[in-house]
Design an enzyme around this catalytic site. Structure first.
Site, PDB file in Angstrom:
ATOM      1  N   ASP A   1       0.846  -1.189   0.000  1.00 19.43           N
ATOM      2  CA  ASP A   1       0.000   0.000   0.000  1.00 19.43           C
ATOM      3  C   ASP A   1       0.888   1.248   0.000  1.00 19.43           C
ATOM      4  O   ASP A   1       1.836   1.342   0.786  1.00 19.43           O
ATOM      5  CB  ASP A   1      -0.882  -0.040   1.263  1.00 19.43           C
ATOM      6  CG  ASP A   1      -1.974   1.019   1.265  1.00 19.43           C
ATOM      7  OD1 ASP A   1      -2.390   1.457   0.179  1.00 19.43           O
ATOM      8  OD2 ASP A   1      -2.422   1.382   2.376  1.00 19.43           O
ATOM      9  N   HIS A   2       0.571   2.207  -0.854  1.00 16.33           N
ATOM     10  CA  HIS A   2       1.295   3.492  -0.917  1.00 16.33           C
ATOM     11  C   HIS A   2       2.823   3.368  -0.934  1.00 16.33           C
ATOM     12  O   HIS A   2       3.502   3.970  -0.094  1.00 16.33           O
ATOM     13  CB  HIS A   2       0.877   4.408   0.251  1.00 16.33           C
ATOM     14  CG  HIS A   2      -0.529   4.885   0.144  1.00 16.33           C
ATOM     15  ND1 HIS A   2      -0.918   5.883  -0.714  1.00 16.33           N
ATOM     16  CD2 HIS A   2      -1.650   4.460   0.774  1.00 16.33           C
ATOM     17  CE1 HIS A   2      -2.230   6.065  -0.604  1.00 16.33           C
ATOM     18  NE2 HIS A   2      -2.704   5.221   0.285  1.00 16.33           N
TER      19      HIS A   2
ATOM     20  N   GLU B   1      -1.566   6.182  -8.764  1.00 13.73           N
ATOM     21  CA  GLU B   1      -2.543   7.162  -8.270  1.00 13.73           C
ATOM     22  C   GLU B   1      -2.371   8.491  -8.982  1.00 13.73           C
ATOM     23  O   GLU B   1      -1.270   9.015  -9.097  1.00 13.73           O
ATOM     24  CB  GLU B   1      -2.396   7.352  -6.755  1.00 13.73           C
ATOM     25  CG  GLU B   1      -3.330   8.429  -6.185  1.00 13.73           C
ATOM     26  CD  GLU B   1      -3.477   8.371  -4.660  1.00 13.73           C
ATOM     27  OE1 GLU B   1      -3.485   7.260  -4.098  1.00 13.73           O
ATOM     28  OE2 GLU B   1      -3.594   9.446  -4.045  1.00 13.73           O
TER      29      GLU B   1
ATOM     30  N   GLY C   1      -9.136   5.783   1.073  1.00 14.22           N
ATOM     31  CA  GLY C   1      -9.859   6.524   2.106  1.00 14.22           C
ATOM     32  C   GLY C   1     -11.327   6.132   2.163  1.00 14.22           C
ATOM     33  O   GLY C   1     -12.200   6.983   2.304  1.00 14.22           O
TER      34      GLY C   1
ATOM     35  N   ASN D   1     -10.126   0.573  -0.489  1.00 18.02           N
ATOM     36  CA  ASN D   1      -9.163   0.515   0.618  1.00 18.02           C
ATOM     37  C   ASN D   1      -9.789   0.879   1.967  1.00 18.02           C
ATOM     38  O   ASN D   1     -10.385   1.950   2.114  1.00 18.02           O
ATOM     39  CB  ASN D   1      -8.001   1.478   0.345  1.00 18.02           C
ATOM     40  CG  ASN D   1      -7.047   0.953  -0.705  1.00 18.02           C
ATOM     41  OD1 ASN D   1      -7.352  -0.010  -1.400  1.00 18.02           O
ATOM     42  ND2 ASN D   1      -5.901   1.575  -0.801  1.00 18.02           N
TER      43      ASN D   1
ATOM     44  N   THR E   1      -9.143   2.353   8.527  1.00 19.05           N
ATOM     45  CA  THR E   1      -9.718   3.033   9.696  1.00 19.05           C
ATOM     46  C   THR E   1     -10.870   2.262  10.351  1.00 19.05           C
ATOM     47  O   THR E   1     -10.946   2.188  11.587  1.00 19.05           O
ATOM     48  CB  THR E   1     -10.174   4.447   9.276  1.00 19.05           C
ATOM     49  OG1 THR E   1      -9.023   5.176   8.832  1.00 19.05           O
ATOM     50  CG2 THR E   1     -10.850   5.182  10.416  1.00 19.05           C
TER      51      THR E   1
HETATM   52  P1  13P Z   1      -9.217   4.641   5.426  1.00 22.41           P
HETATM   53  O1  13P Z   1      -8.395   5.519   6.314  1.00 22.41           O
HETATM   54  O2  13P Z   1     -10.487   5.314   4.997  1.00 22.41           O
HETATM   55  O3  13P Z   1      -9.495   3.315   6.033  1.00 22.41           O
HETATM   56  O4  13P Z   1      -8.395   4.410   4.064  1.00 22.41           O
HETATM   57  C1  13P Z   1      -7.369   3.442   3.997  1.00 22.41           C
HETATM   58  C2  13P Z   1      -6.553   3.552   2.744  1.00 22.41           C
HETATM   59  O5  13P Z   1      -6.872   4.237   1.797  1.00 22.41           O
HETATM   60  C3  13P Z   1      -5.311   2.761   2.717  1.00 22.41           C
HETATM   61  O6  13P Z   1      -4.572   2.977   1.552  1.00 22.41           O
HETATM   62  O1  G3H Z   2      -3.140   4.782   3.574  1.00 20.73           O
HETATM   63  C1  G3H Z   2      -3.055   4.739   4.805  1.00 20.73           C
HETATM   64  C2  G3H Z   2      -3.340   3.481   5.507  1.00 20.73           C
HETATM   65  O2  G3H Z   2      -4.448   3.665   6.343  1.00 20.73           O
HETATM   66  C3  G3H Z   2      -2.122   2.997   6.249  1.00 20.73           C
HETATM   67  O3  G3H Z   2      -1.886   3.769   7.371  1.00 20.73           O
HETATM   68  O4  G3H Z   2       0.520   4.350   7.240  1.00 20.73           O
HETATM   69  O5  G3H Z   2      -0.705   4.377   9.430  1.00 20.73           O
HETATM   70  O6  G3H Z   2      -0.155   2.215   8.305  1.00 20.73           O
HETATM   71  P1  G3H Z   2      -0.466   3.671   8.119  1.00 20.73           P
HETATM   72 ZN    ZN Z   3      -4.703   4.966   0.750  1.00 26.32          ZN
HETATM   73 NA    NA Z   4      -3.082   0.857  -2.397  1.00 28.38          NA
END
Ligand code: 13P
Ligand code: G3H
Ligand code: ZN
Ligand code: NA
Length: 328
Positions: free
Chosen positions: A82-83, A141, A232, A274, A277
């Site tokens: 992720d990211h 993205e 998000g 995704n 939260t």
């Molecule tokens: P939330 O903070 O809405 O759960 O989004 C998570 C997210 O986008 C992780 O990449």
């Molecule tokens: O994109 C954000 C995700 O909720 C991951 O959050 O970087 O605190 O692990 P984190």
């Molecule tokens: Zn994200």
């Molecule tokens: Na992702």
């Protein structure tokens, strides 16, 4: 079995469903995600952030996901970065055995500063080249996540841009989306439509001017073969906020992305959703309530079992709402 994201998203597109992509940091989250998937026979995307790697350590995360595959061999599992903040991070994930990576070039490698279009294409194209050479899928993205009304990126301490953002930065245009997909060859495209990371997304239940599902429809019409990703996308369940605040927590009034709006997106090309939260809120609420009601209890398994149960409830609800049931 471990599968690539492309395989799973193609299947989702073919059958018209969407997949929640849950963030994983620990054993309890992993169990909740897999037990729920097993219960309704849903395929799984688990994703790990840089923060997760720092928290659990890369080998622990890797083996957590391998353990999931071993215990539930009949469930297809995608292991997604992720990211990823740079091509180096994505390369390292591939070495670790991830079957999918996100190159988030919408921000510079600091994860805070919005980048130029050229920078984004350059780093994303690089990752697509080395990933596709070994069968790994790539998510890119275009656009910067943020609240369209306030210009806030959301997440104060985590992933997200620093400082105020302009309306144009926070709402991906159809032209940019088309150009970016053509220039990079990504398998999945994350776009900005008014959602943001963390619990504080909207100050009131979102209406169509701040949560632009209409833009998803326009982008899907222009790119019918591109899998759209919503970041998000936690719904911020009011019932869990209530539990947290009832048992000593302090979370202000806030609203997330309604499940029915995500379902509308899924009808128009959204294939990966995704969610991090919501699992955090559910597990915190469950722990607070259990410890308040059982003040003499000190076996962590007792309260952590409650977090699994709470998170599993969220996972089940999302698998069902997004149409994943029976798709494994
Ligand atoms: P939330 O903070 O809405 O759960 O989004 C998570 C997210 O986008 C992780 O990449
Ligand atoms: O994109 C954000 C995700 O909720 C991951 O959050 O970087 O605190 O692990 P984190
Ligand atoms: Zn994200
Ligand atoms: Na992702």
């Amino acid at each position: 079995a471990l599968v690539s994201m492309r395989q799973l998203l193609d299947h989702a597109a073919e059958h018209g469903y969407g997949l929640p992509a849950f963030n994983v940091n620990n054993l309890e989250q992993m169990r909740a995600i897999m037990e729920a998937a097993d219960q309704v026979n849903a395929p799984v995307i688990v994703q790990a952030s840089a923060g997760a790697r720092k928290y659990a350590g890369a080998p622990f995360l890797r083996h957590l996901i391998l353990a999931a595959v071993e215990e539930f061999p009949h469930i297809p599992v995608v292991m997604h970065q992720d990211h990823g903040a740079s091509p180096d991070v994505c390369q390292r994930s591939i070495q670790l055995g991830f079957s999918s990576v996100m190159m988030d070039g919408s921000l510079l490698a600091d994860g805070k500063t919005p980048s130029s279009y050229e920078y984004n294409v350059d780093v994303t194209r690089t990752v697509v080249n080395f990933s596709h050479a070994c069968g790994v899928s790539v998510e890119g993205e275009i656009g910067v996540l943020g609240n369209l009304e306030t210009g806030e990126a959301g997440e104060e301490d985590g992933v997200g841009a620093a400082g105020k953002l302009s309306h144009d930065q926070m709402l991906t245009s159809v032209e940019d989306a088309v150009r970016f997909v053509n220039d990079t060859g990504v398998d999945a495209l994350a776009i900005a439509v008014g959602t943001s990371h963390g619990a504080y997304k909207f100050t009131r239940p979102p209406t169509g001017d701040v949560l632009r599902i209409d833009r998803i429809k326009e982008i899907h019409a222009a790119l019918p073969n591109t899998h759209i990703v919503m970041h998000g996308s936690s719904s911020v369940p009011q019932e869990w906020l209530k539990v947290i605040n009832e048992y000593g927590g302090d979370i202000g009034e806030t609203y997330g992305v309604p499940v029915e709006e995500i379902v509308e997106g899924i009808k128009h090309g959204v294939r990966k959703v995704n969610i991090d939260t919501d699992l955090r809120l559910a597990s915190t609420g469950a722990i607070r309530r259990f410890l308040a009601e059982h003040p003499s209890e000190f076996d962590p398994r007792k309260y952590l079992a409650k977090t699994i149960e709470a998170m599993k409830g969220i996972c089940l609800a999302r698998y069902q709402a997004f149409g994943c049931e029976g798709m494994a």
